[in-house]
Structure formats: C-alpha cells, structure tokens
Design a protein around this motif. Structure first.
Motif, PDB file in Angstrom:
ATOM      1  N   GLY A  86       4.040  -6.794  -0.123  1.00  0.00           N
ATOM      2  CA  GLY A  86       4.547  -5.436  -0.240  1.00  0.00           C
ATOM      3  C   GLY A  86       3.545  -4.314  -0.012  1.00  0.00           C
ATOM      4  O   GLY A  86       2.420  -4.517   0.447  1.00  0.00           O
ATOM      5  N   HIS A  87       3.974  -3.097  -0.353  1.00  0.00           N
ATOM      6  CA  HIS A  87       3.160  -1.896  -0.145  1.00  0.00           C
ATOM      7  C   HIS A  87       3.002  -1.108  -1.441  1.00  0.00           C
ATOM      8  O   HIS A  87       2.997   0.137  -1.434  1.00  0.00           O
ATOM      9  N   GLY A  88       2.873  -1.825  -2.536  1.00  0.00           N
ATOM     10  CA  GLY A  88       2.728  -1.179  -3.828  1.00  0.00           C
ATOM     11  C   GLY A  88       1.296  -0.792  -4.150  1.00  0.00           C
ATOM     12  O   GLY A  88       0.463  -0.564  -3.267  1.00  0.00           O
ATOM     13  N   GLU A  89       1.001  -0.776  -5.430  1.00  0.00           N
ATOM     14  CA  GLU A  89      -0.308  -0.315  -5.898  1.00  0.00           C
ATOM     15  C   GLU A  89      -1.454  -1.152  -5.339  1.00  0.00           C
ATOM     16  O   GLU A  89      -2.489  -0.616  -4.926  1.00  0.00           O
ATOM     17  N   SER A  90      -1.289  -2.479  -5.312  1.00  0.00           N
ATOM     18  CA  SER A  90      -2.384  -3.329  -4.832  1.00  0.00           C
ATOM     19  C   SER A  90      -2.651  -3.080  -3.351  1.00  0.00           C
ATOM     20  O   SER A  90      -3.807  -3.071  -2.912  1.00  0.00           O
ATOM     21  N   PHE A  91      -1.590  -2.856  -2.570  1.00  0.00           N
ATOM     22  CA  PHE A  91      -1.784  -2.543  -1.153  1.00  0.00           C
ATOM     23  C   PHE A  91      -2.571  -1.247  -1.006  1.00  0.00           C
ATOM     24  O   PHE A  91      -3.541  -1.174  -0.234  1.00  0.00           O
ATOM     25  N   ARG A 113      -4.559   0.210  -3.065  1.00  0.00           N
ATOM     26  CA  ARG A 113      -5.928   0.094  -3.561  1.00  0.00           C
ATOM     27  C   ARG A 113      -6.825  -0.599  -2.521  1.00  0.00           C
ATOM     28  O   ARG A 113      -7.938  -0.135  -2.243  1.00  0.00           O
ATOM     29  N   ILE A 114      -6.340  -1.698  -1.946  1.00  0.00           N
ATOM     30  CA  ILE A 114      -7.144  -2.425  -0.953  1.00  0.00           C
ATOM     31  C   ILE A 114      -7.266  -1.611   0.328  1.00  0.00           C
ATOM     32  O   ILE A 114      -8.329  -1.564   0.958  1.00  0.00           O
ATOM     33  N   ALA A 115      -6.172  -0.958   0.720  1.00  0.00           N
ATOM     34  CA  ALA A 115      -6.214  -0.120   1.920  1.00  0.00           C
ATOM     35  C   ALA A 115      -7.232   0.994   1.755  1.00  0.00           C
ATOM     36  O   ALA A 115      -7.944   1.343   2.714  1.00  0.00           O
ATOM     37  N   ALA A 116      -7.341   1.544   0.554  1.00  0.00           N
ATOM     38  CA  ALA A 116      -8.310   2.613   0.304  1.00  0.00           C
ATOM     39  C   ALA A 116      -9.736   2.109   0.496  1.00  0.00           C
ATOM     40  O   ALA A 116     -10.611   2.844   0.980  1.00  0.00           O
ATOM     41  N   ASP A 117      -9.980   0.829   0.135  1.00  0.00           N
ATOM     42  CA  ASP A 117     -11.310   0.246   0.340  1.00  0.00           C
ATOM     43  C   ASP A 117     -11.654   0.188   1.831  1.00  0.00           C
ATOM     44  O   ASP A 117     -12.772   0.500   2.234  1.00  0.00           O
ATOM     45  N   LEU A 118     -10.669  -0.230   2.655  1.00  0.00           N
ATOM     46  CA  LEU A 118     -10.917  -0.272   4.091  1.00  0.00           C
ATOM     47  C   LEU A 118     -11.040   1.128   4.682  1.00  0.00           C
ATOM     48  O   LEU A 118     -11.894   1.385   5.539  1.00  0.00           O
ATOM     49  N   ASN A 119     -10.197   2.032   4.212  1.00  0.00           N
ATOM     50  CA  ASN A 119     -10.239   3.400   4.738  1.00  0.00           C
ATOM     51  C   ASN A 119     -11.554   4.091   4.411  1.00  0.00           C
ATOM     52  O   ASN A 119     -12.000   4.977   5.150  1.00  0.00           O
ATOM     53  N   ALA A 120     -12.183   3.699   3.310  1.00  0.00           N
ATOM     54  CA  ALA A 120     -13.482   4.277   2.959  1.00  0.00           C
ATOM     55  C   ALA A 120     -14.537   3.902   3.999  1.00  0.00           C
ATOM     56  O   ALA A 120     -15.517   4.625   4.200  1.00  0.00           O
ATOM     57  N   ARG A 121     -14.318   2.775   4.674  1.00  0.00           N
ATOM     58  CA  ARG A 121     -15.254   2.323   5.705  1.00  0.00           C
ATOM     59  C   ARG A 121     -14.833   2.766   7.107  1.00  0.00           C
ATOM     60  O   ARG A 121     -15.676   3.083   7.942  1.00  0.00           O
ATOM     61  N   MET A 122     -13.519   2.760   7.350  1.00  0.00           N
ATOM     62  CA  MET A 122     -13.011   2.989   8.702  1.00  0.00           C
ATOM     63  C   MET A 122     -12.523   4.413   8.949  1.00  0.00           C
ATOM     64  O   MET A 122     -12.308   4.804  10.088  1.00  0.00           O
ATOM     65  N   GLU A 169     -10.273   7.927   6.888  1.00  0.00           N
ATOM     66  CA  GLU A 169      -9.019   8.230   6.211  1.00  0.00           C
ATOM     67  C   GLU A 169      -7.834   8.012   7.148  1.00  0.00           C
ATOM     68  O   GLU A 169      -7.846   8.425   8.312  1.00  0.00           O
ATOM     69  N   GLY A 170      -6.780   7.343   6.617  1.00  0.00           N
ATOM     70  CA  GLY A 170      -5.571   7.117   7.391  1.00  0.00           C
ATOM     71  C   GLY A 170      -5.653   5.977   8.390  1.00  0.00           C
ATOM     72  O   GLY A 170      -4.722   5.782   9.179  1.00  0.00           O
ATOM     73  N   PHE A 171      -6.745   5.209   8.356  1.00  0.00           N
ATOM     74  CA  PHE A 171      -6.862   4.077   9.284  1.00  0.00           C
ATOM     75  C   PHE A 171      -5.806   3.031   8.967  1.00  0.00           C
ATOM     76  O   PHE A 171      -5.075   2.567   9.849  1.00  0.00           O
ATOM     77  N   VAL A 172      -5.701   2.652   7.705  1.00  0.00           N
ATOM     78  CA  VAL A 172      -4.638   1.753   7.260  1.00  0.00           C
ATOM     79  C   VAL A 172      -3.579   2.592   6.558  1.00  0.00           C
ATOM     80  O   VAL A 172      -3.882   3.298   5.595  1.00  0.00           O
ATOM     81  N   THR A 173      -2.360   2.522   7.050  1.00  0.00           N
ATOM     82  CA  THR A 173      -1.241   3.235   6.441  1.00  0.00           C
ATOM     83  C   THR A 173      -0.129   2.254   6.116  1.00  0.00           C
ATOM     84  O   THR A 173      -0.111   1.125   6.618  1.00  0.00           O
ATOM     85  N   GLU A 174       0.797   2.693   5.278  1.00  0.00           N
ATOM     86  CA  GLU A 174       1.903   1.815   4.907  1.00  0.00           C
ATOM     87  C   GLU A 174       2.848   1.574   6.080  1.00  0.00           C
ATOM     88  O   GLU A 174       3.418   0.495   6.225  1.00  0.00           O
ATOM     89  N   LYS A 175       3.027   2.588   6.932  1.00  0.00           N
ATOM     90  CA  LYS A 175       3.911   2.476   8.084  1.00  0.00           C
ATOM     91  C   LYS A 175       3.187   2.954   9.331  1.00  0.00           C
ATOM     92  O   LYS A 175       2.190   3.669   9.247  1.00  0.00           O
TER      93      LYS A 175
END
Length: 219
Positions: free
Chosen positions: A100-105, A107-116, A118-124
């Motif tokens: 899914g795309h809940g809190e855990s998604f 949180r992990i996406a924010a870790d990648l976005n911090a490297r790549m 803002e907005g690199f990984v989005t829900e849609k």
C-alpha cells in the motif's frame, strides 16, 4: 534492460540500507491498457513467501527519468515488505494486508527523496512521467448510447462471451473497428463486455474522432 533495472534496484536498496541479497526478481511487461506502470508482488510456494517480483511496463523504458522513478516507487514497496514481521506477512498472503501507500510507504519514500530530491518518489504518477504508446492495434466497439452520444468499449481480442456481445450490438447498429491507441485515450474506457457500460468522450476532439471511426472515415 533488465540488468539496468536491477542496477537501479541495487542503488535504491543501498540508499535504504538493504543488502543486494534481498533483491527482488524483475519482469518487463507489455500490457495494452494497463492501469499500472510498475507493480510489486510476491510469489508463494508451499504457503510460504518464495520470491518477490517487480514488474515494469515496457511503456516507461524509453524515458530514463520515468524509469528511475517507477523503479524507486516499487523498491519502496519492497522495503515495506522486508520490514514486515511474520504476522504481517501472513496477512499479506491471506489478502488482509498489502504494502500500500500508507504511513510506512511515505516514511520510506521520504528516505529516498532525501537522497534523490523532493518528489522523486510519489504515491501516484504525475505529469513528469513519460509513457510511450503501446503501438499495438486494438478493437473498438462504438455504439450510440442512451445519452444520445457515441460511446466505446475496447479489447485486444475477443473471447466467446465478448463475441456474443459484439454480435448483438452490431445488430443494433454498433460498429467494430481496428484502431491504434497512440494517445492512450481509448484504453482508458471499459473492456468489450456486456454490462460494462460505455466510455463517453470528454472533449470535442475525441468525440469528433470517435464519430469518424463510427462512420468509417478515420483520420
């Protein structure tokens, strides 16, 4: 191309502190009318999780940035799974839990976005995504609707039930035409099947082209 995707997966897993030993399989799909560009799933064997798989649609392979973002999105789902405990994994198997795309998604996406960035990984997917047309021919069933406008259904091939439905609609004045979906408008409608309803053009250009196809004079 699969090796390129695997290299991206390793890169993103490394950013999340996950070793390559937990890398998923990769499959490239070519599905006309698919509503997804990437998908994470789990293969089960003997009631136990066997091997996770990341599927990527061929339509995103031509644009490097789109491919990177789609792969990163699915890596986030893979990381979600790896962080589940056995009870949660059992719920996934039984269909009561998904990555899914809940809190855990988020949180992990924010870790990648911090490297790549803002907005690199989005829900849609967003307007930055570049998706190539499938290049495949499709069948369009075009018919007048009760609303007084032409509507359509589509398919890549017709099974026995669909053929029966098409024959009925043809007798009522519908037309079946072979066409392409380079703008990916037609495959946004319902598949050719009874009781699925009809897609109605949302703009004048689509309505005009549908009328031309119905009349047998396509552009």
């Amino acid at each position: 191309m699969i090796e390129q995707i695997r290299a991206l997966i390793r890169t993103y897993l490394g950013m999340l502190g996950i070793g390559a030993v937990e890398e998923p399989d990769v499959v490239i799909q070519h599905d006309t009318g698919s509503r997804w560009l990437g998908r994470w799933s789990m293969k089960w064997k003997g009631g136990l999780p066997s091997r996770p798989v990341i599927q990527i649609q061929r339509a995103v392979l031509a644009d490097p940035r789109t491919l990177e973002r789609v792969v990163a999105h699915e890596v986030v789902h893979h990381a979600q799974y790896l962080r589940m405990d056995p009870a949660e994994i059992q719920l996934v198997k039984l269909g009561f839990r998904s990555v899914g795309h809940g809190e855990s998604f988020r949180r992990i996406a924010a870790d990648l976005n911090a490297r790549m960035g803002e907005g690199f990984v989005t829900e849609k997917s967003d307007q930055e995504y570049v998706v190539a047309p499938s290049g495949r021919k499709i069948l369009l069933l075009i018919a007048p609707t009760r609303a007084g406008r032409l509507g359509w259904q589509w398919a890549t091939r017709l099974g026995p039930k669909a053929r029966t439905w098409v024959e009925r609609k043809l007798a009522e004045g519908a037309r079946l035409v072979e066409w392409h979906d380079d703008n990916m408008i037609w495959t946004s409608g319902p598949r050719i099947e009874a009781w699925k309803g009809w897609a109605i053009p949302s703009d004048d250009a689509t309505a005009s082209q549908l009328q031309e196809l119905y009349e047998g004079v396509p552009r």
